[in-house]
Design an enzyme around this catalytic site. Structure first.
Site, PDB file in Angstrom:
ATOM      1  N   GLU A   1     -53.119   1.839  14.000  1.00  0.00           N
ATOM      2  CA  GLU A   1     -54.498   1.778  14.524  1.00  0.00           C
ATOM      3  C   GLU A   1     -55.471   2.523  13.616  1.00  0.00           C
ATOM      4  O   GLU A   1     -56.440   3.098  14.083  1.00  0.00           O
ATOM      5  CB  GLU A   1     -54.567   2.343  15.958  1.00  0.00           C
TER       6      GLU A   1
ATOM      7  N   TYR B   1     -48.600  -8.498  18.598  1.00  0.00           N
ATOM      8  CA  TYR B   1     -49.887  -8.446  17.905  1.00  0.00           C
ATOM      9  C   TYR B   1     -49.598  -8.404  16.408  1.00  0.00           C
ATOM     10  O   TYR B   1     -49.222  -7.360  15.873  1.00  0.00           O
ATOM     11  CB  TYR B   1     -50.597  -7.171  18.372  1.00  0.00           C
TER      12      TYR B   1
ATOM     13  N   ARG C   1     -48.685  31.232  17.025  1.00  0.00           N
ATOM     14  CA  ARG C   1     -48.349  29.857  16.626  1.00  0.00           C
ATOM     15  C   ARG C   1     -48.302  28.917  17.830  1.00  0.00           C
ATOM     16  O   ARG C   1     -48.660  27.743  17.730  1.00  0.00           O
ATOM     17  CB  ARG C   1     -46.995  29.835  15.905  1.00  0.00           C
TER      18      ARG C   1
ATOM     19  N   ARG D   1     -35.459  32.672  25.970  1.00  0.00           N
ATOM     20  CA  ARG D   1     -34.762  33.203  24.790  1.00  0.00           C
ATOM     21  C   ARG D   1     -35.118  34.665  24.571  1.00  0.00           C
ATOM     22  O   ARG D   1     -36.295  35.038  24.571  1.00  0.00           O
ATOM     23  CB  ARG D   1     -35.174  32.384  23.557  1.00  0.00           C
TER      24      ARG D   1
END
Length: 670
Positions: free
Chosen positions: A428, A139, A337, A314
């Site tokens: 896009e 494209y 977070r 962890r």
């Protein structure tokens, strides 16, 4: 005697804590039992096939990497044929291979462009060839000098009446096609966007099918200069794709290779617009953008899956009297977070599901010549493309940081995921340009309120603008923030008040365009507020539906509140400055958010298990299903090519002379 390898599930204890039915949540995430079954089957076919191995991608040089990708693409096509897969299964299998390659553009852009813009005859001629892979297409729209501004493209297609051909030409260096994936080395054909010129008149940008390479020996056809644009960001990552450069020197194509569904050029050189509405092109745009939103939920959920599992494995600090240290996921700072990103992945998944419905709805309306919802659908998909891709790109990087030092290793899977994903913010439609388009639509909506024309779809809350401009938030204690109606009204009031304030400011400037330019920063904020409202409202709508499975709906309700209240916290300036909430209510929202994190915590690992990703797909030492992180990191390290020899290449020339103090002048040594 060979040792028995015992696979220990280091996350078993976490999985026991889950308060909901994981298999039912897998169905909720996939969209249906059928979708889950197909995705799962395709992922397993890929994961069990050694040709699709990908843990060595980051170590390969560009040429080797690219050839390896070609091998995988060919093998995938071979498997699709051997297994008689449907188009839906085939596209899921390609997605599971998880490697950007020319196939993506062939199936994702070239074929849809011909379907959307080709006449019935053109489709009959070109689609069978493309679907059998007898031709490979790309494209070619973006140029060296123009991307977002499609109207500014410079490539020209001039009609030659005598020969009944179009002459495709690149008049300047900046008119070179630049970036199309698959173009650099592979595509035999392209849909090329160029300015259509007949009788000296410019009719703007149109699409043309142009053959680029010989189908016999793959050499470029006369007048065509073509190549790869070079190595891109990251190791492995998007370097598996041959993004290309293309220049035309008066290349001739037959007249019937202009895509003529919307407009035609006749044999005598007349430019005609067909009775097929131009708006149909927008239908394709809505489709592409809804698939980008779906992809955002997938990419973000992958990163979150890795970070959640690793945060549970962890341990760091906090051991009492020599006991175990604390799991990193138990720290509130880690939760604040990580968990909003987990909630965002689910939120994007459900808004993506709704966009699928919207696409079907818009398509049906367009076919019935009803264009009333089009501007809103266009704005809403543009905005959601921008919002979800920006959050996802930043979210993947945040997940890498949440994995500490080990997240920086390529084997964690996160650097490559980030590098592959980041271009989505540009292609896009550049994300900022997109938000400005949404803002223009919102300003139009505000200005037409006086005309009594009711706003539609995701903008329909503007019909209650009067109420939203003066309502007071009904929050007296922290639990009030759990009410969907309260959350929704706060988000609606914020979006409406910001939009109306911005419209007032713009109206004070006599020249409208100058007003848009002056307040463009505010306009971006207005668009973000509107898009966040859409995601929140679609999550709330999803929860009104019947969602089967023990505890599934309850845990999704918690995630919905986490998503909304974490946004409220992040954008509290907007909510406070527009007077939607007061400072006391803002601190109650934070209090509620903190307690919601504690509710998500026992379900975190089960929530990422619900994405149903294979270890092959995640490709991460840190995100393994069994949590066996450290031995895997250790094994991976030894696979690096630097460890092929114990003494490194270059020791004799450059290290030994230093250590032995034998640094005679290089000239005498040579």
């Amino acid at each position: 005697m060979g040792e028995m390898v015992v696979r220990v599930d280091h996350l078993a204890e976490e999985r026991r804590k889950a308060q909901f039915d994981v298999s039912a949540m897998k169905v909720a995430w996939a969209g249906s039992r059928r979708e889950l079954e197909i995705s799962d089957r395709m992922a397993r076919i890929v994961a069990s096939d050694p040709v699709f191995r990908k843990d060595n991608r980051a170590m390969l040089g560009r040429k080797e990497l690219f050839k390896n990708t070609l091998k995988k693409a060919e093998h995938a096509w071979r498997r699709i044929i051997e297994l008689h897969l449907t188009e839906e299964e085939a596209s899921k299998l390609r997605a599971a291979v998880d490697e950007p390659c020319y196939m993506d553009l062939h199936w994702g852009m070239f074929i849809p462009a011909i379907k959307g813009q080709g006449t019935d005859e053109q489709q009959k001629k070109w689609l069978p060839l493309a679907k059998k892979m007898q031709i490979i297409g790309c494209y070619a729209q973006t140029e060296l000098g123009h991307g977002s501004n499609v109207q500014g493209l410079e490539t020209s297609a001039t009609f030659d009446l005598k020969s009944d051909e179009f002459v495709i030409h690149s008049p300047t260096l900046s008119s070179s096609k630049w970036w199309p994936g698959g173009l650099g080395k592979i595509s035999t054909h392209a849909v090329v966007y160029a300015r259509l010129i007949t009788n000296g008149e410019d009719h703007g940008v149109h699409g043309f099918i142009v053959q680029l390479r010989s189908l016999d020996d793959h050499s470029p056809l006369p007048g065509i200069t073509i190549g790869d644009i070079g190595t891109k960001f990251g190791n492995g990552a998007y370097n598996t794709m041959d993004n290309g450069v293309l220049q035309f020197d008066n290349v001739r194509i037959p007249r019937d290779q202009m895509l003529m569904r919307i407009s035609q050029v006749t044999r005598d050189g007349k430019y005609m617009v067909s009775n097929v509405p131009r708006h149909l092109v927008y239908g394709t745009m809505v489709f592409v953008r809804q698939s980008i939103v779906q992809d955002a939920s997938i990419a973000l959920s992958r990163a979150v899956c890795i970070a959640v599992r690793y945060s549970a494995v962890r341990r760091q600090f906090g051991s009492q009297k020599g006991g175990l240290e604390s799991q990193v996921i138990d720290y509130k700072t880690q939760q604040s977070r990580l968990l909003p990103l987990l909630a965002s992945a689910y939120a994007f998944r459900f808004v993506g599901e709704w966009l699928k419905w919207l696409y079907t709805d818009v398509t049906q309306r367009l076919q019935a010549n009803d264009f009333s919802t089009l501007p809103e659908a266009h704005a809403c998909t543009a905005g959601l493309k921008s919002l979800t891709t920006s959050v996802t790109a930043n979210g993947i990087e945040e997940c890498r940081k949440l994995c500490g030092g080990h997240g920086y290793l390529c084997s964690s899977g996160l650097p490559e995921l980030f590098a592959v994903y980041v271009p989505t913010c540009t292609y896009e439609g550049d994300n900022n340009v997109m938000l400005l388009q949404v803002a223009r639509f919102l300003m139009k909506t505000v200005s037409s309120l006086a005309s009594g024309k009711p706003p539609v779809g995701t903008a329909s809350y503007f019909a209650r603008a009067q109420h939203l401009m003066q309502c007071n938030c009904e929050v007296h204690n922290a639990d009030d923030w759990l009410k969907p109606s309260v959350i929704l009204e706060a988000f609606e009031a914020r979006a409406a008040r910001m939009a109306i304030a911005c419209a007032k400011n713009i109206s004070k400037i006599s020249d409208l365009e100058e007003g848009f330019s002056e307040f463009s920063i505010d306009l971006v904020d207005v668009a973000v507020a509107h898009c966040q409202l859409i995601v929140v409202s679609k999550f709330i709508e999803k929860l009104k539906q019947d969602i089967p499975g023990n505890g599934v709906k309850e845990v999704l309700q918690v995630l919905c509140c986490v998503y909304a209240l974490s946004l409220l916290h992040k954008h509290s300036g907007d909510f406070l400055s527009t007077g939607c909430i007061n400072p006391k209510q803002a601190s109650l929202a934070n209090e509620q958010l903190r307690s919601l994190y504690s509710q998500v915590r026992p379900n975190a690992v089960a929530l990422v298990d619900s994405f149903n990703y294979t270890d092959h797909y995640l490709n991460s030492t840190l995100g393994r299903y069994d949590g066996n992180v450290y031995p895997t990191l250790y094994e991976e390290a030894w696979k690096d090519p630097l460890n092929d020899t114990v003494v490194p290449d270059g020791y004799q020339e450059y290290i030994r002379p230093l250590l032995k103090q034998q640094l005679t002048s290089r000239a005498t040594r040579l």
